[in-house]
Design a protein around this motif. Structure first.
Motif, PDB file in Angstrom:
ATOM      1  N   ALA A 355       0.843  -1.201   0.000  1.00  0.00           N
ATOM      2  CA  ALA A 355       0.000   0.000   0.000  1.00  0.00           C
ATOM      3  C   ALA A 355       0.873   1.243   0.000  1.00  0.00           C
ATOM      4  CB  ALA A 355      -0.928   0.003   1.206  1.00  0.00           C
ATOM      5  N   LEU A 356       0.507   2.205  -0.828  1.00  0.00           N
ATOM      6  CA  LEU A 356       1.157   3.513  -0.875  1.00  0.00           C
ATOM      7  C   LEU A 356       0.161   4.512  -0.305  1.00  0.00           C
ATOM      8  CD1 LEU A 356       3.711   5.054  -1.893  1.00  0.00           C
ATOM      9  CD2 LEU A 356       2.495   5.401  -4.051  1.00  0.00           C
ATOM     10  N   ILE A 357       0.436   5.039   0.885  1.00  0.00           N
ATOM     11  CA  ILE A 357      -0.544   5.886   1.558  1.00  0.00           C
ATOM     12  C   ILE A 357       0.058   7.242   1.871  1.00  0.00           C
ATOM     13  CG2 ILE A 357      -1.625   3.840   2.560  1.00  0.00           C
ATOM     14  CD1 ILE A 357      -0.513   4.733   5.286  1.00  0.00           C
ATOM     15  N   GLY A 358      -0.799   8.161   2.321  1.00  0.00           N
ATOM     16  CA  GLY A 358      -0.388   9.504   2.702  1.00  0.00           C
ATOM     17  C   GLY A 358      -1.546  10.456   2.574  1.00  0.00           C
ATOM     18  N   PRO A 359      -1.474  11.622   3.199  1.00  0.00           N
ATOM     19  CA  PRO A 359      -2.550  12.610   3.101  1.00  0.00           C
ATOM     20  C   PRO A 359      -2.723  13.082   1.656  1.00  0.00           C
ATOM     21  CG  PRO A 359      -0.966  13.179   4.839  1.00  0.00           C
ATOM     22  CD  PRO A 359      -0.352  12.082   4.041  1.00  0.00           C
ATOM     23  N   ASN A 360      -3.825  13.783   1.390  1.00  0.00           N
ATOM     24  CA  ASN A 360      -4.030  14.359   0.060  1.00  0.00           C
ATOM     25  C   ASN A 360      -2.870  15.277  -0.296  1.00  0.00           C
ATOM     26  OD1 ASN A 360      -6.500  13.126  -0.476  1.00  0.00           O
ATOM     27  ND2 ASN A 360      -7.640  14.686   0.632  1.00  0.00           N
ATOM     28  N   VAL A 528       3.623  -1.357   3.835  1.00  0.00           N
ATOM     29  CA  VAL A 528       3.056  -0.028   3.605  1.00  0.00           C
ATOM     30  C   VAL A 528       4.186   0.979   3.430  1.00  0.00           C
ATOM     31  CG1 VAL A 528       1.619   1.835   4.552  1.00  0.00           C
ATOM     32  CG2 VAL A 528       0.982  -0.555   4.943  1.00  0.00           C
ATOM     33  N   VAL A 529       4.046   1.840   2.409  1.00  0.00           N
ATOM     34  CA  VAL A 529       4.960   2.964   2.196  1.00  0.00           C
ATOM     35  C   VAL A 529       4.163   4.243   2.400  1.00  0.00           C
ATOM     36  CG1 VAL A 529       6.474   4.139   0.549  1.00  0.00           C
ATOM     37  CG2 VAL A 529       6.314   1.638   0.527  1.00  0.00           C
ATOM     38  N   VAL A 530       4.685   5.162   3.209  1.00  0.00           N
ATOM     39  CA  VAL A 530       3.960   6.395   3.548  1.00  0.00           C
ATOM     40  C   VAL A 530       4.682   7.595   2.960  1.00  0.00           C
ATOM     41  CG1 VAL A 530       2.915   7.768   5.385  1.00  0.00           C
ATOM     42  CG2 VAL A 530       3.274   5.309   5.725  1.00  0.00           C
ATOM     43  N   LEU A 531       3.951   8.413   2.195  1.00  0.00           N
ATOM     44  CA  LEU A 531       4.481   9.656   1.636  1.00  0.00           C
ATOM     45  C   LEU A 531       3.845  10.853   2.338  1.00  0.00           C
ATOM     46  CD1 LEU A 531       4.428   9.008  -2.244  1.00  0.00           C
ATOM     47  CD2 LEU A 531       6.260   8.530  -0.603  1.00  0.00           C
ATOM     48  N   HIS A 532       4.617  11.924   2.478  1.00  0.00           N
ATOM     49  CA  HIS A 532       4.093  13.180   3.024  1.00  0.00           C
ATOM     50  C   HIS A 532       4.881  14.320   2.398  1.00  0.00           C
ATOM     51  CE1 HIS A 532       2.001  15.881   5.588  1.00  0.00           C
ATOM     52  NE2 HIS A 532       3.027  16.177   6.354  1.00  0.00           N
ATOM     53  N   HIS A 533       4.176  15.251   1.776  1.00  0.00           N
ATOM     54  CA  HIS A 533       4.814  16.364   1.064  1.00  0.00           C
ATOM     55  C   HIS A 533       5.834  15.859   0.047  1.00  0.00           C
ATOM     56  CE1 HIS A 533       2.698  19.189   3.464  1.00  0.00           C
ATOM     57  NE2 HIS A 533       3.419  19.030   4.571  1.00  0.00           N
ATOM     58  N   GLY A 534       5.521  14.712  -0.594  1.00  0.00           N
ATOM     59  CA  GLY A 534       6.364  14.187  -1.652  1.00  0.00           C
ATOM     60  C   GLY A 534       7.503  13.305  -1.198  1.00  0.00           C
ATOM     61  N   ALA A 535       7.769  13.240   0.111  1.00  0.00           N
ATOM     62  CA  ALA A 535       8.892  12.452   0.619  1.00  0.00           C
ATOM     63  C   ALA A 535       8.395  11.225   1.373  1.00  0.00           C
ATOM     64  CB  ALA A 535       9.765  13.304   1.533  1.00  0.00           C
ATOM     65  N   LYS A 536       9.187  10.160   1.372  1.00  0.00           N
ATOM     66  CA  LYS A 536       8.841   8.968   2.146  1.00  0.00           C
ATOM     67  C   LYS A 536       9.186   9.212   3.604  1.00  0.00           C
ATOM     68  CE  LYS A 536      11.319   5.157   2.357  1.00  0.00           C
ATOM     69  NZ  LYS A 536      12.012   3.913   1.987  1.00  0.00           N
ATOM     70  N   ILE A 537       8.200   9.010   4.502  1.00  0.00           N
ATOM     71  CA  ILE A 537       8.451   9.230   5.928  1.00  0.00           C
ATOM     72  C   ILE A 537       8.409   7.930   6.714  1.00  0.00           C
ATOM     73  CG2 ILE A 537       7.592  11.595   5.878  1.00  0.00           C
ATOM     74  CD1 ILE A 537       4.996  10.556   7.166  1.00  0.00           C
ATOM     75  N   ALA A 538       7.910   6.842   6.116  1.00  0.00           N
ATOM     76  CA  ALA A 538       7.866   5.564   6.815  1.00  0.00           C
ATOM     77  C   ALA A 538       7.662   4.438   5.825  1.00  0.00           C
ATOM     78  CB  ALA A 538       6.746   5.556   7.855  1.00  0.00           C
ATOM     79  N   GLU A 539       8.131   3.245   6.208  1.00  0.00           N
ATOM     80  CA  GLU A 539       7.916   2.042   5.410  1.00  0.00           C
ATOM     81  C   GLU A 539       8.032   0.832   6.315  1.00  0.00           C
ATOM     82  OE1 GLU A 539       9.666  -0.361   1.487  1.00  0.00           O
ATOM     83  OE2 GLU A 539      10.628   1.495   2.170  1.00  0.00           O
ATOM     84  N   GLY A 540       7.143  -0.139   6.135  1.00  0.00           N
ATOM     85  CA  GLY A 540       7.210  -1.339   6.940  1.00  0.00           C
ATOM     86  C   GLY A 540       5.887  -2.058   7.000  1.00  0.00           C
TER      87      GLY A 540
END
Length: 562
Positions: A355-360, A528-540
């Protein structure tokens, strides 16, 4: 000082336009000057300028005290990829690029020469309309330009590129040309501006809302396209010229073909409907015509792969074992000054759901587009089965084994569910029977086989979502990119789709899923990979990621404390 030296000194002064301070101000707005634009558009060293020292003739309102060579427009001719092209560029640093009588006469002289030479003419607009100090004389100049627009229509290609404000009388001439292109965030087209609108109607509207690229390229249809910046726009104009005839008697340009002249494409039998009142998509025909085929260097012997088009091969780099299916390495993408994706890296293992997640606005869809080939990265690279694919066009990426869906599903309403699903199969076969068989298989995978012969306008939203997935499955992908497939669905409807995704993964399909519903993410994703403001902030793993303080802060705000 000799005459030649004096002439060169005058040329240096004329090339400065409104002066260094105004040039700096132009650059500060993110725009090039008129001469810089011409230099980018035309082949190096080919530009021959006309009337460099022309000045206005006005003596009203103190204008006789301010005369600048060129009078706000640079005109001349050169070559684009070796083809003769006439060009004028409004110079915003000189009287705001406003049109005077002599300014108009420079343009009409160029129009007349383009007609005589039967060659294309390109106008680069960055101006605020008529020079009001000249009154009727300036307005009459517009009539001279407009008349020649009409006379040239259908005779030579006329292209307008809006690269700054284009207001008042200036806006009418582009409307009479063959093509209009705009630059995002810096170009505007309207007869009268926001201040006048507010005075007359008391409505507050910005220049972008009134006549920006986002309006004219998506709503009014006045613009044929919009580009990120001046450089991108001008490079695309060079490409456009390659596809256009020089005039109405010259014939279209001919380019060498790498396709087999005897190739038979059976899918053409189903492209045009029997009913002449039914529409069909001409883009589908365009996709059947192969472009140049590129082969990578430093490669092992060429190998064919499932879904390849006739005669196409893929080169596999030597010595690389396929330990992962997809590798994204330090991927970045900028749009002008906006960085949408910044130095993102992750990898996908075969047969898993990630899953690739993150805010709008986090950059998820941009990341999808980079993987699928719809966008090219500013930096970084994408490897699929060990092959670098970030410079490959979307159709090639699809044939390699990557398919994607879209958030907003738009099935072809006049076609049946089965016919829609067959579209994906035509990416790898020309045989209608093969395409139909694969489409049935895809519909069975998503639970739509019973509705194969129904019209798509009879489908529910969950069914349309699954049809979008079936079309992607018909391309025979190894990696499926699903963009918010659960959006707009009720929990019971989403549960049915979850079961479909799990079965697909059990069958060996790798899935990268963009999703906002965390319950779904927790249920189906192994990573899960988490993006925020275009950058990856977490993965696992999902359980670890949802407990990460940085992830909680990105969704809930800095004031949140667990």
């Amino acid at each position: 000082m000799s005459t030649i030296e004096a002439l060169e000194e005058r040329r240096v002064g004329a090339r400065l336009g409104g002066g260094e301070k105004r040039i700096e101000a132009q650059h500060a707005r993110g725009k090039l000057t008129a001469r810089e634009r011409i230099e980018l558009l035309l082949d190096k060293g080919s530009f021959e300028e006309f009337d460099m020292f022309v000045e206005h003739r006005s003596i009203e309102f103190g204008m006789e005290k301010t005369r600048i060579p060129g009078d706000g427009v640079v005109t001349g001719w050169g070559t684009v990829n070796g083809r003769k092209t006439f060009v004028f560029a409004k110079d915003f640093t000189v009287f705001g690029g406003s049109l005077s009588e002599t300014h108009a006469l420079k343009i009409t002289k160029l129009q007349d020469m383009a007609m005589k030479a039967r060659a294309p003419i390109i106008g680069l607009y960055d101006a605020g309309g008529a020079r009001i100090q000249e009154g009727v004389a300036a307005l009459a100049g517009y009539s001279y330009v407009f008349r020649r627009n009409v006379q040239a229509s259908g005779v030579i290609p006329q292209i307008s590129v809006i690269m700054g404000p284009c207001a008042g009388g200036d806006v009418y001439s582009p409307a009479m040309t063959d093509f209009i292109f705009m630059v995002k965030n810096t170009s505007y087209m309207f007869v009268t501006g926001p201040d006048v609108v507010k005075t007359v109607t008391n409505e507050v509207v910005t220049a972008e809302e009134l006549g920006g690229a986002s309006v004219h390229a998506t709503r009014s249809s006045i613009a044929d396209g919009a580009f990120e910046n001046d450089v991108d726009a001008l490079l695309q104009m060079r490409r456009l010229i390659d596809f256009l005839p020089s005039n109405n008697t010259d014939g279209v340009p001919e380019w060498p073909s790498f396709d087999d002249i005897g190739r038979v494409d059976m899918s053409l039998d189903t492209l045009i409907p029997d009913n002449p009142n039914k529409p069909y998509d001409m883009k589908e025909l365009g996709r059947l015509v192969p472009a140049r085929r590129h082969l990578a260097g430093d490669c092992a012997p060429l190998q064919s792969y499932p879904g390849a088009t006739h005669g196409m091969a893929v080169a596999v780099p030597k010595g690389r074992r396929m330990t992962t299916l997809l590798e994204v390495e330090n991927l970045s993408r900028s749009f002008g000054g906006l960085v949408a994706v910044k130095d993102v890296s992750f990898s996908l293992r075969a047969g898993r759901i990630t899953a690739l997640i993150g805010p709008n606005g986090a950059g998820k869809t941009t990341c999808f587009n980079l993987v699928a080939g719809a966008l090219k990265p500013t930096s970084g690279r994408v490897l699929f089965e060990g092959r670098q694919i970030d410079n490959s066009p979307p159709e090639t990426v699809c044939r390699m084994g990557i398919a994607r869906t879209f958030q907003i599903v738009r099935p072809m309403r006049e076609m049946s569910v089965l016919e829609n699903a067959m579209i994906g199969a035509f990416s790898w076969t020309r045989n209608v029977s093969e395409a139909r068989s694969k489409a049935y298989e895809s519909l069975e995978s998503v639970g739509l086989a019973a509705k194969a012969h129904a019209r798509t306008d009879q489908l529910t939203l969950p069914d349309r979502k699954m049809l979008e997935t079936a079309k992607a499955l018909s391309t025979r992908p190894k990696l499926l990119l699903l963009d918010e497939v659960m959006a707009g669905l009720r929990p019971t409807e989403a549960a049915g789709i979850v079961g479909v995704l799990q079965k697909l993964a059990e069958g060996g399909l790798t899935i990268l899923l963009v999703e906002h519903v965390m319950r779904i993410v927790m249920e189906v994703a192994s990573r899960v990979v988490v993006l925020h403001h275009g950058a990856k902030i977490a993965e696992g793993p999902p359980g670890e990621v949802v407990a990460d303080p940085k992830v909680l802060e990105s969704y809930l705000g800095a004031g949140f404390h667990a």
